[in-house]
Write a protein that holds these residues in place. Structure first.
Motif, PDB file in Angstrom:
ATOM      1  N   ASN A  83      48.567 -20.225  28.169  1.00  0.00           N
ATOM      2  CA  ASN A  83      49.520 -19.786  29.180  1.00  0.00           C
ATOM      3  C   ASN A  83      49.492 -18.272  29.353  1.00  0.00           C
ATOM      4  OD1 ASN A  83      51.136 -21.916  30.461  1.00  0.00           O
ATOM      5  ND2 ASN A  83      51.677 -22.496  28.364  1.00  0.00           N
ATOM      6  N   THR A  84      49.989 -17.834  30.499  1.00  0.00           N
ATOM      7  CA  THR A  84      50.262 -16.421  30.761  1.00  0.00           C
ATOM      8  C   THR A  84      51.727 -16.329  31.184  1.00  0.00           C
ATOM      9  OG1 THR A  84      49.690 -16.548  33.106  1.00  0.00           O
ATOM     10  CG2 THR A  84      47.894 -16.069  31.556  1.00  0.00           C
ATOM     11  N   ALA A  85      52.192 -15.132  31.435  1.00  0.00           N
ATOM     12  CA  ALA A  85      53.568 -14.968  31.891  1.00  0.00           C
ATOM     13  C   ALA A  85      53.816 -15.749  33.182  1.00  0.00           C
ATOM     14  CB  ALA A  85      53.876 -13.489  32.102  1.00  0.00           C
ATOM     15  N   ASP A  86      52.784 -15.897  33.997  1.00  0.00           N
ATOM     16  CA  ASP A  86      52.927 -16.592  35.284  1.00  0.00           C
ATOM     17  C   ASP A  86      53.019 -18.109  35.131  1.00  0.00           C
ATOM     18  OD1 ASP A  86      52.810 -14.186  36.677  1.00  0.00           O
ATOM     19  OD2 ASP A  86      50.618 -14.257  36.808  1.00  0.00           O
ATOM     20  N   THR A  87      52.422 -18.660  34.067  1.00  0.00           N
ATOM     21  CA  THR A  87      52.378 -20.121  33.934  1.00  0.00           C
ATOM     22  C   THR A  87      53.288 -20.669  32.832  1.00  0.00           C
ATOM     23  OG1 THR A  87      50.531 -20.087  32.336  1.00  0.00           O
ATOM     24  CG2 THR A  87      49.972 -20.146  34.693  1.00  0.00           C
ATOM     25  N   SER A  88      53.755 -19.796  31.934  1.00  0.00           N
ATOM     26  CA  SER A  88      54.540 -20.265  30.793  1.00  0.00           C
ATOM     27  C   SER A  88      55.930 -20.737  31.208  1.00  0.00           C
ATOM     28  CB  SER A  88      54.680 -19.147  29.762  1.00  0.00           C
ATOM     29  OG  SER A  88      55.592 -19.537  28.747  1.00  0.00           O
ATOM     30  N   PRO A  89      56.320 -21.953  30.813  1.00  0.00           N
ATOM     31  CA  PRO A  89      57.678 -22.417  31.113  1.00  0.00           C
ATOM     32  C   PRO A  89      58.730 -21.694  30.270  1.00  0.00           C
ATOM     33  CG  PRO A  89      56.188 -24.257  30.580  1.00  0.00           C
ATOM     34  CD  PRO A  89      55.508 -22.991  30.169  1.00  0.00           C
TER      35      PRO A  89
ATOM     36  N   ARG B 216      47.082 -32.373  22.807  1.00  0.00           N
ATOM     37  CA  ARG B 216      47.850 -33.512  23.334  1.00  0.00           C
ATOM     38  C   ARG B 216      49.114 -33.066  24.058  1.00  0.00           C
ATOM     39  NH1 ARG B 216      47.996 -32.989  17.949  1.00  0.00           N
ATOM     40  NH2 ARG B 216      49.958 -33.113  16.810  1.00  0.00           N
ATOM     41  N   SER B 217      49.273 -31.752  24.236  1.00  0.00           N
ATOM     42  CA  SER B 217      50.408 -31.221  24.988  1.00  0.00           C
ATOM     43  C   SER B 217      49.946 -29.980  25.739  1.00  0.00           C
ATOM     44  CB  SER B 217      51.563 -30.876  24.037  1.00  0.00           C
ATOM     45  OG  SER B 217      52.645 -30.305  24.754  1.00  0.00           O
ATOM     46  N   LEU B 218      49.591 -30.160  27.013  1.00  0.00           N
ATOM     47  CA  LEU B 218      49.079 -29.063  27.833  1.00  0.00           C
ATOM     48  C   LEU B 218      49.952 -28.882  29.071  1.00  0.00           C
ATOM     49  CD1 LEU B 218      45.267 -29.975  27.750  1.00  0.00           C
ATOM     50  CD2 LEU B 218      46.373 -28.123  26.476  1.00  0.00           C
ATOM     51  N   ASP B 219      50.310 -27.638  29.375  1.00  0.00           N
ATOM     52  CA  ASP B 219      51.054 -27.355  30.594  1.00  0.00           C
ATOM     53  C   ASP B 219      50.104 -27.375  31.793  1.00  0.00           C
ATOM     54  OD1 ASP B 219      53.582 -26.957  29.318  1.00  0.00           O
ATOM     55  OD2 ASP B 219      52.879 -24.988  28.646  1.00  0.00           O
ATOM     56  N   GLU B 220      50.677 -27.498  32.984  1.00  0.00           N
ATOM     57  CA  GLU B 220      49.867 -27.633  34.191  1.00  0.00           C
ATOM     58  C   GLU B 220      48.926 -26.443  34.375  1.00  0.00           C
ATOM     59  OE1 GLU B 220      47.968 -29.197  37.147  1.00  0.00           O
ATOM     60  OE2 GLU B 220      49.518 -30.307  36.037  1.00  0.00           O
TER      61      GLU B 220
ATOM     62  N   PRO C 273      63.040  -9.464  32.187  1.00  0.00           N
ATOM     63  CA  PRO C 273      63.083 -10.018  33.546  1.00  0.00           C
ATOM     64  C   PRO C 273      61.845  -9.710  34.386  1.00  0.00           C
ATOM     65  CG  PRO C 273      64.601  -8.156  33.329  1.00  0.00           C
ATOM     66  CD  PRO C 273      64.121  -8.484  31.952  1.00  0.00           C
ATOM     67  N   GLU C 274      61.135  -8.634  34.037  1.00  0.00           N
ATOM     68  CA  GLU C 274      59.951  -8.267  34.812  1.00  0.00           C
ATOM     69  C   GLU C 274      58.702  -9.035  34.386  1.00  0.00           C
ATOM     70  OE1 GLU C 274      59.252  -4.081  34.920  1.00  0.00           O
ATOM     71  OE2 GLU C 274      61.288  -3.597  35.552  1.00  0.00           O
ATOM     72  N   THR C 275      58.650  -9.426  33.102  1.00  0.00           N
ATOM     73  CA  THR C 275      57.419 -10.042  32.590  1.00  0.00           C
ATOM     74  C   THR C 275      57.556 -11.507  32.210  1.00  0.00           C
ATOM     75  OG1 THR C 275      57.879  -9.465  30.277  1.00  0.00           O
ATOM     76  CG2 THR C 275      56.737  -7.810  31.628  1.00  0.00           C
ATOM     77  N   ASN C 276      58.780 -12.021  32.036  1.00  0.00           N
ATOM     78  CA  ASN C 276      59.012 -13.389  31.558  1.00  0.00           C
ATOM     79  C   ASN C 276      58.525 -13.566  30.119  1.00  0.00           C
ATOM     80  OD1 ASN C 276      59.797 -16.162  31.716  1.00  0.00           O
ATOM     81  ND2 ASN C 276      57.678 -16.759  32.149  1.00  0.00           N
ATOM     82  N   LEU C 277      58.402 -12.455  29.368  1.00  0.00           N
ATOM     83  CA  LEU C 277      57.890 -12.529  28.001  1.00  0.00           C
ATOM     84  C   LEU C 277      58.970 -12.137  26.998  1.00  0.00           C
ATOM     85  CD1 LEU C 277      54.418 -10.841  28.580  1.00  0.00           C
ATOM     86  CD2 LEU C 277      54.905 -13.284  28.403  1.00  0.00           C
ATOM     87  N   LYS C 278      59.051 -12.886  25.913  1.00  0.00           N
ATOM     88  CA  LYS C 278      60.022 -12.589  24.860  1.00  0.00           C
ATOM     89  C   LYS C 278      59.410 -11.653  23.819  1.00  0.00           C
ATOM     90  CE  LYS C 278      62.669 -16.922  25.109  1.00  0.00           C
ATOM     91  NZ  LYS C 278      61.840 -17.784  25.958  1.00  0.00           N
ATOM     92  N   ASN C 279      60.174 -10.630  23.441  1.00  0.00           N
ATOM     93  CA  ASN C 279      59.799  -9.738  22.327  1.00  0.00           C
ATOM     94  C   ASN C 279      58.410  -9.123  22.495  1.00  0.00           C
ATOM     95  OD1 ASN C 279      62.249 -10.453  20.859  1.00  0.00           O
ATOM     96  ND2 ASN C 279      61.246 -12.380  20.375  1.00  0.00           N
ATOM     97  N   LEU C 280      58.057  -8.769  23.714  1.00  0.00           N
ATOM     98  CA  LEU C 280      56.690  -8.311  24.013  1.00  0.00           C
ATOM     99  C   LEU C 280      56.268  -7.126  23.148  1.00  0.00           C
ATOM    100  CD1 LEU C 280      54.092  -8.320  25.709  1.00  0.00           C
ATOM    101  CD2 LEU C 280      55.315  -6.955  27.425  1.00  0.00           C
TER     102      LEU C 280
END
Length: 300
Positions: free
Chosen positions: A129-135, A176-180, A62-69
């Motif tokens: 992506n980073t934790a801040d931008t990753s969906p 061909r698939s880039l996040d904002e 919940p603090e980092t938004n990262l899975k299995n860090l």
């Protein structure tokens, strides 16, 4: 001319949530990678697999938004040390994934041997992506950003230094698939990208000529990071995040052949082969064929 290769398997499936990609190294070995390299007259040593922990499946911190860090970082630290050792021993590291989060460790092991390492990122995605931008919080979408020194410190500090690479030394091919957030970062950092639009418009020959010219003059080594989802799913169906409208099998062979002729690649990894999602090990067989072309295999 490459004379000695070490094959390193990384059965990592913790950087994303679709199971099966941990069997990628076994699938590529089963498809005959060692035999293919040996037929080229190159001495090959299979180093076996990096040990990967289990992690907490589907758990997002919940603090980092990262899975299995922690588990991803631990596996990448081990990989970085192994790649470093292989290069120290004068061998070419060929890393087999596993999901694309392993590129964090590969680049950490490679980049310490170069002042200006170039990177060719052959992929449908930017992985910026980073934790801040990753969906999603999936770390396999973050290795290029982490290698640039962007993102969570646990990822950026792998290998004991940061950054590993410079934005001006990167070329992304096949996007061909880039996040904002990735689009913004590409523009902000001036990262060179050949999307499918450019590949269609210019042709693969021109794209590779420009890529080689762009990197050759200002780098002292070039790492190839090839995600099999860079290819169209028709040619490489066994991947976790397929995106239609990709690079063809033949175009990919041409790209590898041109890199072989230029003799610029100093390390490589092939990732995201998922035999669970594949058709009769087709994608692993494609990976072996592309590796052969990269290493100089020719019809005549």
């Amino acid at each position: 001319m490459i004379k000695n290769i070490s094959v390193i398997g990384v059965p990592m499936d913790l950087g994303q949530t679709r199971r099966g990609v941990d069997m990628g190294p076994s699938a590529i070995r089963y498809a005959g990678i060692v035999e293919r390299i040996e037929r080229l007259g190159i001495a090959v040593q299979d180093e076996g697999n990096i040990q990967i922990g289990l992690g907490e499946r589907y758990h997002t911190d919940p603090e980092t938004n990262l899975k299995n860090l922690k588990a991803v970082a631990k596996g990448n630290e081990s990989l970085a040390a192994k790649v470093d050792e292989v290069i120290e021993n004068g061998r070419f590291p060929l890393v087999l994934g596993g999901d694309h989060s392993i590129a964090i460790g590969t680049l950490a092991g490679v980049a310490k041997h170069y002042q200006n390492l170039g990177v060719i990122w052959y992929d449908a995605h930017g992985d910026l992506n980073t934790a801040d931008t990753s969906p999603s919080g999936n770390i396999h979408g973050m290795p290029l950003a982490a290698s640039l020194g962007l993102g969570h410190e646990v990822l950026t500090s792998i290998g004991g230094y940061s950054p590993k690479i410079k934005p001006e030394n990167i070329v992304i091919i096949g996007a061909r698939s880039l996040d904002e957030g990735e689009r913004e970062l590409i523009k902000e950092k001036g990262i060179k990208v050949y999307t499918m639009h450019e590949i269609d418009r210019l042709g693969m020959t021109k794209v590779m000529e420009e890529t080689i010219e762009y990197l050759k003059s200002k780098t002292d080594g070039i790492h190839l990071s090839l995600d099999l989802d860079g290819l169209d799913p028709h040619d490489a169906p066994g991947v976790g995040t397929p995106v239609i409208g990709g690079i063809s099998y033949r175009e990919s062979h041409l790209a590898m052949e041109m890199l072989a002729e230029a003799e610029v690649i100093t390390s490589a990894e092939f990732v995201e082969v998922n035999p669970i999602l594949d058709e009769k090990n087709k994608t692993a067989t494609v990976a072996v064929a592309l590796i052969g072309s990269l290493l100089g295999d020719k019809l005549l």
